[in-house]
Scaffold this active site. Sequence first.
Site, PDB file in Angstrom:
ATOM      1  N   CYS A  76     -23.312  31.033  12.241  1.00 48.38           N
ATOM      2  CA  CYS A  76     -23.171  31.393  10.939  1.00 48.38           C
ATOM      3  C   CYS A  76     -24.232  32.447  10.377  1.00 48.38           C
ATOM      4  CB  CYS A  76     -22.709  30.463  10.016  1.00 48.38           C
ATOM      5  SG  CYS A  76     -22.401  31.031   8.388  1.00 48.38           S
ATOM      6  N   CYS A  82     -26.406  29.523   2.621  1.00 39.42           N
ATOM      7  CA  CYS A  82     -25.463  29.314   1.867  1.00 39.42           C
ATOM      8  C   CYS A  82     -25.518  27.612   1.251  1.00 39.42           C
ATOM      9  CB  CYS A  82     -24.204  29.371   2.850  1.00 39.42           C
ATOM     10  SG  CYS A  82     -22.943  28.189   2.487  1.00 39.42           S
ATOM     11  N   CYS A  85     -22.919  24.180   5.119  1.00 34.13           N
ATOM     12  CA  CYS A  85     -22.858  23.465   6.335  1.00 34.13           C
ATOM     13  C   CYS A  85     -24.483  22.725   6.206  1.00 34.13           C
ATOM     14  CB  CYS A  85     -22.571  24.258   7.508  1.00 34.13           C
ATOM     15  SG  CYS A  85     -20.885  24.700   7.516  1.00 34.13           S
ATOM     16  N   GLN A 289      -6.794  15.803   1.140  1.00 37.60           N
ATOM     17  CA  GLN A 289      -8.002  16.142   2.247  1.00 37.60           C
ATOM     18  C   GLN A 289      -7.982  17.754   2.651  1.00 37.60           C
ATOM     19  OE1 GLN A 289     -10.148  14.174   2.921  1.00 37.60           O
ATOM     20  NE2 GLN A 289      -9.356  12.002   2.785  1.00 37.60           N
ATOM     21  N   TYR A 318      -6.217   4.852  -5.680  1.00 38.57           N
ATOM     22  CA  TYR A 318      -6.803   6.225  -5.467  1.00 38.57           C
ATOM     23  C   TYR A 318      -5.710   7.115  -4.980  1.00 38.57           C
ATOM     24  CZ  TYR A 318     -11.026   3.604  -6.901  1.00 38.57           C
ATOM     25  OH  TYR A 318     -11.959   2.654  -7.311  1.00 38.57           O
ATOM     26  N   ASP A 339      -3.284   6.681  -9.697  1.00 40.69           N
ATOM     27  CA  ASP A 339      -4.392   7.727  -9.774  1.00 40.69           C
ATOM     28  C   ASP A 339      -4.565   8.203 -11.214  1.00 40.69           C
ATOM     29  OD1 ASP A 339      -5.374   9.760  -7.356  1.00 40.69           O
ATOM     30  OD2 ASP A 339      -5.589  10.484  -9.418  1.00 40.69           O
ATOM     31  N   CYS A 414     -15.842   7.982   2.040  1.00 40.81           N
ATOM     32  CA  CYS A 414     -16.291   9.372   2.279  1.00 40.81           C
ATOM     33  C   CYS A 414     -18.010   9.393   1.889  1.00 40.81           C
ATOM     34  CB  CYS A 414     -15.660  10.581   1.226  1.00 40.81           C
ATOM     35  SG  CYS A 414     -15.935  10.077  -0.348  1.00 40.81           S
TER      36      CYS A 414
END
Length: 456
Positions: A76, A82, A85, A289, A318, A339, A414
């Site tokens: 990239c 940026c 990533c 997702q 959730y 939720d 996560c």
Amino acid sequence: MTQQLVKKGQQISLKIKRLGINGEGIGYYKKLIIFVPGALPKEEVTATITNVTPKFAEGTLQSVKKAAKDRVVPPCPVYETCGGCQLQHLAYKAQLDFKKDLLKQALNKFKPANYQNYELRKTIGMDNPWNYRNKAQFQLRQIDGQVEAGLYQADSHQLVPIDNCLVQQPATTKVMNTLVDLLNDFQLPIYDERKNSGIFRTLMVRVGIQTGEVQVVFITQSQKFPQKEKMVRAINEQLPEVVSIMQNVQNKKTSLVMGDDTLHLWGKESIEEHINDVVFDLSPRAFFQLNPEQTEVLYNEGIKALDLQPNETVVDAYCGVGTIGLSLAKQAHQVRGMDTIPAAIDDARFNAKRLGVTNTHYAVGTAEDLLPKWFKEGFKPDAIVVDPPRTGLDRKLLTALLKQPPKKMVYISCNVSTLARDLVQLAKVYQVDYLQSVDMFPQTARCEVVVKLTRK
């Protein structure tokens, strides 16, 4: 003491020992921990110190004197500026090893009961770890008279214009670039946060990977939308794949991208996506997702870990638009989900109705409030699946689970740090059977983990 060890602006040589939770290289200089983004384990590097605190220092990578065998050239062109990533310079197999190691580091830090004996399974990766994101959310800025869309540089409000993000689905990139051209053509007023003037703040583009449907959301400072009809007509002509055009108003000073008011401009109010043969309707604010291909892998791992029997009831905490719960509904006697976003619950109910699923019950509220309420009403689930935000489980929910733990639990995380923290409490009533990491976000330092827990 620290000030004597190292000074801001000083150039030092370092051996990198490991990667930190944000993918940065970690080395030690006279026993002081130094974080160097872009450096890799087993490398010898030169770094310039940019920040010094009593416990650690940060530096920028100046040169690599001895490179790791896993170092690759990032494809990239804006990778280093940026901030989206963090791991493009690391070979993909090594990225997968790193994500398993991250989990190990988090467990070592929080030390839940018997953690040394937990089974940590190899990270499940992707065959093609590029072009996976189904949603682009790019900030807008006027630069030298031209409208540009992109992401903010890490820890700043400096916009990095992006016209080809390598982790985005090509469909979102094509639509985003066309929208930027149209904003320029119509000379529409872009929001300037310093002057607090202008209208258009952010563009969001989401694609249904299985359906090809695309939704566009203009996020604006006010309800004003100059030349609205012209814009809608131009999108219809140039982007036939766009089936939904919406406007969201965000006029508060906040880090939240979207506001509470969403206006329908044209077409459908939501787009369709399919996961595990379940059809989902995605409205602009509904959580879904970002990597549908790996979401299927993640949820199948969750379903396998729960091992539901036809007579068992399950809570989907959730729940979002019902992605996990509706995937489980065939195996269970009843699924209950909750939720905090009413639109997501509306979508979950609609999704269940359209699929002819009659054994689900969805409610608006927090898991920490609703679960104790359901317990009091006599509903005692056999299993619970939790997929909390990065902050992990709420303390009240943990308390409720410790008091009345369902016999089976699956924790989809996560954030390995908050997962390890929560396992300290959960391990009091649950046995941790195994942890399965899944690479949902290749090229980044983020990782998802499925944890199978059984009541002691």
